[in-house]
Design a protein around this motif. Structure first.
Motif, PDB file in Angstrom:
ATOM      1  N   LEU A 197      -2.685   4.725   5.670  1.00 32.65           N
ATOM      2  CA  LEU A 197      -2.632   4.262   4.292  1.00 32.65           C
ATOM      3  C   LEU A 197      -3.623   5.029   3.435  1.00 32.65           C
ATOM      4  CD1 LEU A 197      -2.503   0.413   4.963  1.00 32.65           C
ATOM      5  CD2 LEU A 197      -0.619   2.054   4.858  1.00 32.65           C
ATOM      6  N   LYS A 198      -3.172   5.355   2.239  1.00 33.44           N
ATOM      7  CA  LYS A 198      -3.982   6.137   1.310  1.00 33.44           C
ATOM      8  C   LYS A 198      -4.985   5.235   0.621  1.00 33.44           C
ATOM      9  CE  LYS A 198      -3.478   9.777  -2.135  1.00 33.44           C
ATOM     10  NZ  LYS A 198      -4.152  10.719  -1.235  1.00 33.44           N
TER      11      LYS A 198
ATOM     12  N   PRO B 188      -7.107   7.886  -8.141  1.00 36.80           N
ATOM     13  CA  PRO B 188      -6.127   8.221  -7.100  1.00 36.80           C
ATOM     14  C   PRO B 188      -5.078   9.189  -7.608  1.00 36.80           C
ATOM     15  CG  PRO B 188      -5.738   6.013  -7.994  1.00 36.80           C
ATOM     16  CD  PRO B 188      -7.028   6.495  -8.579  1.00 36.80           C
ATOM     17  N   THR B 189      -4.629  10.071  -6.711  1.00 38.17           N
ATOM     18  CA  THR B 189      -3.613  11.042  -7.066  1.00 38.17           C
ATOM     19  C   THR B 189      -2.274  10.640  -6.479  1.00 38.17           C
ATOM     20  OG1 THR B 189      -4.205  12.342  -5.116  1.00 38.17           O
ATOM     21  CG2 THR B 189      -5.325  12.866  -7.157  1.00 38.17           C
TER      22      THR B 189
ATOM     23  N   PRO C 299       0.831  -1.215   0.000  1.00 43.15           N
ATOM     24  CA  PRO C 299       0.000   0.000   0.000  1.00 43.15           C
ATOM     25  C   PRO C 299       0.860   1.258   0.000  1.00 43.15           C
ATOM     26  CG  PRO C 299       0.114  -0.937   2.189  1.00 43.15           C
ATOM     27  CD  PRO C 299       0.861  -1.888   1.296  1.00 43.15           C
ATOM     28  N   ILE C 300       0.210   2.382  -0.284  1.00 41.00           N
ATOM     29  CA  ILE C 300       0.888   3.681  -0.322  1.00 41.00           C
ATOM     30  C   ILE C 300       0.588   4.446   0.960  1.00 41.00           C
ATOM     31  CG2 ILE C 300       1.122   5.859  -1.575  1.00 41.00           C
ATOM     32  CD1 ILE C 300       2.136   3.408  -3.064  1.00 41.00           C
TER      33      ILE C 300
ATOM     34  N   LYS D 231       6.120   1.215   4.981  1.00 38.33           N
ATOM     35  CA  LYS D 231       7.150   0.337   5.515  1.00 38.33           C
ATOM     36  C   LYS D 231       6.502  -0.879   6.186  1.00 38.33           C
ATOM     37  CE  LYS D 231      10.496   4.043   6.380  1.00 38.33           C
ATOM     38  NZ  LYS D 231      11.332   4.726   7.411  1.00 38.33           N
ATOM     39  N   PRO D 232       7.198  -2.021   6.215  1.00 32.28           N
ATOM     40  CA  PRO D 232       6.663  -3.212   6.898  1.00 32.28           C
ATOM     41  C   PRO D 232       6.387  -2.924   8.371  1.00 32.28           C
ATOM     42  CG  PRO D 232       8.536  -3.809   5.517  1.00 32.28           C
ATOM     43  CD  PRO D 232       8.480  -2.302   5.535  1.00 32.28           C
ATOM     44  N   LEU D 233       5.358  -3.540   8.893  1.00 36.10           N
ATOM     45  CA  LEU D 233       4.940  -3.329  10.282  1.00 36.10           C
ATOM     46  C   LEU D 233       5.678  -4.261  11.227  1.00 36.10           C
ATOM     47  CD1 LEU D 233       1.071  -3.049   9.737  1.00 36.10           C
ATOM     48  CD2 LEU D 233       2.696  -1.178  10.040  1.00 36.10           C
TER      49      LEU D 233
END
Length: 442
Positions: free
Chosen positions: A421-422, A441-442, A359-360, A369-371
């Motif tokens: 997350l966008k 999406p932009t 995701p962005i 980044k990974p959680l």
């Protein structure tokens, strides 16, 4: 003086035995008794093994193998052609088997528990040399063995007069087991009423059929397979592509049939494994002829709580790029400090951020980044509702999926909001009468 050493040794041994004759006699008698006990035990053990072997062969008939899964699978695995269930020298008999069922006499209210309810067709009786019954059962007919008849007080005279009518109760098939904290605790029995007993068969051969070895004869009740499938259609079979489902295939195979041959003949579909495959796609209409795909993927889910590890391993082999996801409904989400708003009944998904799912971030505008173990990422919608920011502590409340006493146990965990997350916001408010339309999406 005797000069023969061998003769001297024999004479000494003989005199010793005579001198200690009482002790030697006691030892000999003890050895004889121990030998008799061991020989008797071996004879009894061999006799018992022979008896158990005879009981097993009697209850199985010509059945060599049993194919089963935790759920239901298509009957097409067992009946391949309209000509009959026997193809290539292999006999396949589909049945529905429900142990731990019950039976009740309509007139006297006499009940019996631990009943095996078997939904079958005529070919089931052909697996036994002396079945005691051979006709195709009608929808309202039922056949019981002598053990069940004795418990219910049903006699051959009442059967001949048509007065023996019973109701059977089978465990209601739920997607989640009743002993799970998320499973339903009510209406656990599905009753099928007003069966007419048309025959009482001996508690031998098919009357002794059971999947669990026991020296005690089971209580067996045989009904029409078609009737049982129709009874299950509104519940456990309603999500299946067809309702001709079974949960067991009985196989009678010749000696030269290999396991590979059987495995090739019984290749299940994903629906037979309790899986659902959906093609999920959302497009943004960029023009009259062109469109932008927002997301396009296949979702493989299970009709049970989780996908079993062997099945998951097989899916990963077929789809190496598949991403593992665990989706669960939480009761409530709220900030630990400074928050005044809660989000009830939301969805939490456990998934790794990597090349398979990336995701962005709405904060940085690049890949999230990974959680870590104690971190959580919120969508923009959830973050706006909670007024949450990166670094806040979020509490989620949920029911434990399993509990030892099958009671619902509520549990809470805290996570650090690591990212937001966008998402593509809707262009217009959602309307149930039409599909969702997303903004580009932009």
């Amino acid at each position: 003086m005797n000069s023969n050493p061998a003769l001297s040794r024999w004479r000494i041994a003989l005199q010793s035995m005579i001198h200690y004759k009482r002790i030697n006699l006691a030892v000999a008698l003890g050895v004889a008794a121990a030998t008799a006990v061991l020989t008797g035990a071996l004879i009894v053990g061999e006799s018992m093994r022979g008896s158990l072997r005879a009981l097993t062969l009697d209850r199985l008939g010509d059945i060599d193998l049993i194919v089963t899964t935790p759920g239901f699978f298509s009957e097409s695995l067992s009946v391949e052609s309209p000509s009959g269930p026997t193809t290539g020298g292999m006999t396949r008999v589909p049945i529905i088997f429900f142990p731990n069922s019950s039976a009740e006499v309509v007139a006297s209210n006499r009940r019996a528990s631990s009943v095996n309810v078997i939904g079958c067709r005529r070919e089931f009786w052909e697996l036994y040399a002396a079945p005691g019954f051979s006709k195709e059962l009608e929808r309202h007919e039922i056949v019981i063995n002598q053990t069940l008849a004795n418990d219910l007080g049903i006699t051959q005279n009442s059967v001949e007069r048509g007065e023996a009518r019973i109701t059977v109760g089978i465990p209601d098939q739920k997607l989640l087991p009743a002993d799970s904290s998320l499973g339903e605790k009510e209406d656990l029995v599905h009753r099928i009423v007003d069966f007419s007993v048309i025959a009482i068969i001996p508690s031998a051969g098919p009357g002794r059929f059971d999947l669990h070895p026991s020296q005690l004869p089971p209580r067996n009740a045989f009904v029409s397979l078609d009737r049982l499938q129709d009874e299950l259609t509104p519940s456990v079979l309603k999500h299946k592509p067809d309702q001709t489902q079974v949960n067991i295939i009985l196989l009678s195979v010749p000696q030269d049939v290999t396991a590979d041959h059987i495995r090739a003949q019984l290749s299940p579909d994903v629906e037979d494994m309790g899986l659902r495959v959906k093609h999920i796609q959302q497009e943004f209409p960029a023009g009259e002829e062109a469109s932008v795909i927002i997301y396009d993927y296949f979702s493989i889910s299970s009709d049970r709580l989780v996908i079993d590890n062997p099945v998951a391993d097989s899916i990963r082999k077929v789809f190496p790029e598949a991403a593992d996801v665990l989706v669960y409904m939480v009761n409530e989400m709220a900030l630990v400090e400074g928050g005044t708003t809660t989000i009830p009944f939301s969805i939490a998904a456990a998934i790794d951020f990597n090349d398979k799912f990336q995701p962005i971030s709405a904060i940085t505008g690049v890949d999230a980044k990974p959680l870590q173990m104690n971190e959580i990422a919120l969508t923009e919608w959830a973050a706006n509702d909670l007024n949450a920011e990166v670094g806040d502590t979020l509490s989620i409340v949920f029911f434990e999926p399993e509990a030892s006493d099958s009671e619902q146990v509520e549990r809470s965990e805290q996570f650090i909001v690591a990212d937001i997350l966008k998402v593509a916001a809707p262009e217009t408010p959602f309307d149930i009468r039409r599909g969702q339309v997303f903004a580009k999406p932009t």
